[in-house]
Design a protein around this motif. Sequence first.
Motif, PDB file in Angstrom:
ATOM      1  N   TYR A  58       0.895  -1.025   0.388  1.00 35.31           N
ATOM      2  CA  TYR A  58      -0.093  -0.451  -0.508  1.00 35.31           C
ATOM      3  C   TYR A  58       1.125   1.513  -0.027  1.00 35.31           C
ATOM      4  N   ILE A  90       3.596  -0.341   4.331  1.00 35.10           N
ATOM      5  CA  ILE A  90       2.658  -0.865   4.511  1.00 35.10           C
ATOM      6  C   ILE A  90       2.254  -1.581   3.588  1.00 35.10           C
ATOM      7  N   TYR A  91       1.400  -3.235   4.021  1.00 32.99           N
ATOM      8  CA  TYR A  91       0.237  -4.318   3.055  1.00 32.99           C
ATOM      9  C   TYR A  91      -0.410  -4.661   3.731  1.00 32.99           C
ATOM     10  N   TYR A  92      -1.727  -4.522   2.715  1.00 32.00           N
ATOM     11  CA  TYR A  92      -2.461  -5.448   3.203  1.00 32.00           C
ATOM     12  C   TYR A  92      -2.593  -7.015   2.237  1.00 32.00           C
ATOM     13  N   LYS A  98      -4.282  -5.070   7.897  1.00 32.86           N
ATOM     14  CA  LYS A  98      -3.314  -4.023   7.591  1.00 32.86           C
ATOM     15  C   LYS A  98      -2.206  -4.590   9.059  1.00 32.86           C
ATOM     16  N   THR A 100       2.379  -2.837   9.496  1.00 34.17           N
ATOM     17  CA  THR A 100       3.471  -2.896   8.895  1.00 34.17           C
ATOM     18  C   THR A 100       5.007  -3.121   9.154  1.00 34.17           C
ATOM     19  N   TYR A 113       2.432  -8.677  11.636  1.00 32.02           N
ATOM     20  CA  TYR A 113       1.440  -9.943  11.883  1.00 32.02           C
ATOM     21  C   TYR A 113       1.249 -10.011  12.640  1.00 32.02           C
TER      22      TYR A 113
END
Length: 115
Positions: A58, A90-92, A98, A100, A113
Amino acid sequence: MRNLFKVAKRFISLILIIVAAIAVVLTIYFAYQDMTSTDVKEYIVEKYDFGTFDVFTYKTTIYVYEEDANCNSLWLKECTDDKDLEKEVIYYTKGGIKFTVKSFKDGSFEDDYNG
């Protein structure tokens, strides 16, 4: 009546051009984000056994130690007081989770996560 159809046709064409331009800009943005976080994504895929297309980048923030740079002149990077922090991504997930991941200059990673 013909003028009304011409105006409507031009208006629809304009809307399609704007939508296409927005799609191109978003594609370039997300491709750039993904390219700048390749090493972090490899870490996440390996650690949590995700598929390559199961997580989406993201936002990637690349950091510069504040004593090494002029923080007022940075455009694509941000200053930090942590001299070891290299970037934060930042990932989804496909499920909408979500999380980090922080990347450090020594090659280590830290993530939040918990899925």
